[in-house]
Design an enzyme around this catalytic site. Structure first.
Site, short mmCIF file in Angstrom:
data_model
loop_
_atom_site.label_atom_id
_atom_site.label_comp_id
_atom_site.label_asym_id
_atom_site.label_seq_id
_atom_site.Cartn_x
_atom_site.Cartn_y
_atom_site.Cartn_z
N CYS A 1 45.36 48.23 34.81
CA CYS A 1 45.20 48.39 36.26
C CYS A 1 44.50 47.17 36.86
O CYS A 1 44.75 46.81 38.01
CB CYS A 1 44.41 49.66 36.57
SG CYS A 1 45.33 51.18 36.24
N CYS B 1 44.82 33.40 35.75
CA CYS B 1 45.29 34.54 36.55
C CYS B 1 44.07 35.22 37.13
O CYS B 1 43.09 34.56 37.48
CB CYS B 1 46.14 35.47 35.69
SG CYS B 1 45.29 36.16 34.26
#
Length: 397
Positions: free
Chosen positions: A203, A355
């Site tokens: 998530c 990222c």
């Protein structure tokens, strides 16, 4: 399919239970349900449930089990509350940030219902401690977000003869079921093998719609209460899938796999195993070695830039994430576009990939290594670490 009655966890003999006047008032709307009544509420009072994970799923689940009067609720978690938890983990508030989750959760649940005992297991559930922790509870509820722990919970439940009220969430979709190897399939019957490492984002990397864990966690709570009360038809042998964007529920019928190594006719698993290795993750003994060779920390990257070294920084996040935060001078190549755009990179130059938290950049690194690139590093902790350690002006999200 009728539920198997929970094997009551061992506890010291005690006088016959009764409800106090305060409890009669608190549970009045339960008591007037013929299916629950006084006997059912007393059954909840003498029951116990263990919630593995006090996050998005565990938060609504714990709240409703405590409100319903489940006498003893165990929580397993070892994390502290972070600002990023607050949009979905409704056990916590702004004042809880930085506080151990179980400390904050116990305070909230005690305030909600002081008659319920909250037991804290502030540890990582592992093969070495799972059976000892789980054997003390009637029903186990799996609210975790990683595959090693899901297989661990499943196997421990099967070995102990406990039902497992399972839930999972990702982006806008969720799943819920009850795995009970005594009378139906287990998690391994549905997922015999874990996905390759990194294929399914967490998530933290893929995102989650804030209200989604509320839906799935409440469904898990319904199943736990049904199991404890022996009511209705539990989700044994059924998997419910929820699509929040379409507001649609679908149901799949599940069958016990005769070849399942955990609950099949010729089972081969008789004890808990190394679940990190089973899921293809690096053993702890080698994790630091791998990180040392593949990753670079934020301060080290900043020092390299300050020295004027010819480093190419590549942002593999999605465009909507770059609108929130970015490292100046980085080349934007989303992970999904990397196979088609790898030719834009010079393999002779050192490349640092980043990222959000460092998961997708490692996947990008692995792809480029297989494509012949060698001068590669992944930014450990991603742009989150860059903001914390190097440039606080870069927004965190």
């Amino acid at each position: 399919m009728s539920p198997a009655p929970p094997d009551r966890a061992p506890h010291a003999p005690s006088p016959p239970l009764e409800l106090t006047q305060a409890e009669l008032l608190r549970y009045g709307r339960h008591l007037i349900l013929p299916e629950v009544g006084l006997d059912g509420q007393l059954e909840l009072k003498r029951s116990s449930a263990l919630i593995v994970g006090a996050g998005g799923l565990g938060a609504p689940l714990a709240i409703y089990l405590a409100a319903a009067g489940v006498g003893r609720i165990g929580l397993v978690d070892f994390d502290a509350v972070d600002e990023s938890n607050l949009h979905r983990q409704i056990l916590y508030g702004t004042s809880s940030v930085g506080v151990p989750k179980l400390e904050a959760a116990a305070a909230r649940l005690h305030d909600l219902n002081p008659d319920v005992a909250i037991e804290r297991h502030e540890t990582r559930l592992a093969s070495a401690n799972a059976l000892e922790i789980m054997k003390r509870y009637d029903v186990i509820a799996d609210g975790t977000d990683n595959f090693p722990t899901r297989y661990l919970v499943n196997d421990a439940c099967a070995l102990l003869g406990k039902p497992n009220a399972f839930g999972s969430i990702f982006r806008f979709e969720g799943q819920v079921s009850v795995f009970d190897a005594r009378v139906g399939p287990c998690y391994r019957c549905l997922y015999p093998d874990p996905p390759p490492p990194g294929l399914v984002p967490t998530c933290a990397e893929g995102g989650v719609f804030g209200v989604l864990p509320g839906v799935i966690g409440v469904l898990q709570g319904i199943e736990v209460l049904k199991l404890l009360l022996g009511l209705g038809e539990p989700l044994i042998g059924r998997l419910v899938m929820f699509d929040a964007l379409g507001l649609r529920f679908r149901e799949l019928r599940l069958k016990k796999d005769p070849a399942c190594p955990m609950c099949g006719e010729k089972r081969t698993i008789h004890e808990l195993i190394d679940y990190e290795s089973f899921c293809g993750l690096a053993p702890a003994a080698h994790a630091d070695e791998d990180a040392e060779s593949w990753e670079i920390d934020a301060r080290e990257l900043e020092a390299s830039r300050a020295r004027g070294e010819d480093v190419v920084i590549v942002d593999v996040r999605e465009p909507h994430e770059r609108r929130i935060a970015r490292i100046d001078g980085a080349l934007a190549i989303p992970l999904g576009e990397l196979p088609a755009r790898a030719g834009e990179l010079d393999p002779a130059r050192p490349i640092v990939l980043y990222c959000h938290h460092g998961v997708r950049s490692l996947r990008a690194l692995e792809f480029l290594r297989q494509s012949g690139f060698r001068r590669l590093k992944s930014l450990r902790g991603g742009i989150e670490a860059w903001s914390r350690e190097v440039d606080p002006a870069v927004p965190r999200y």
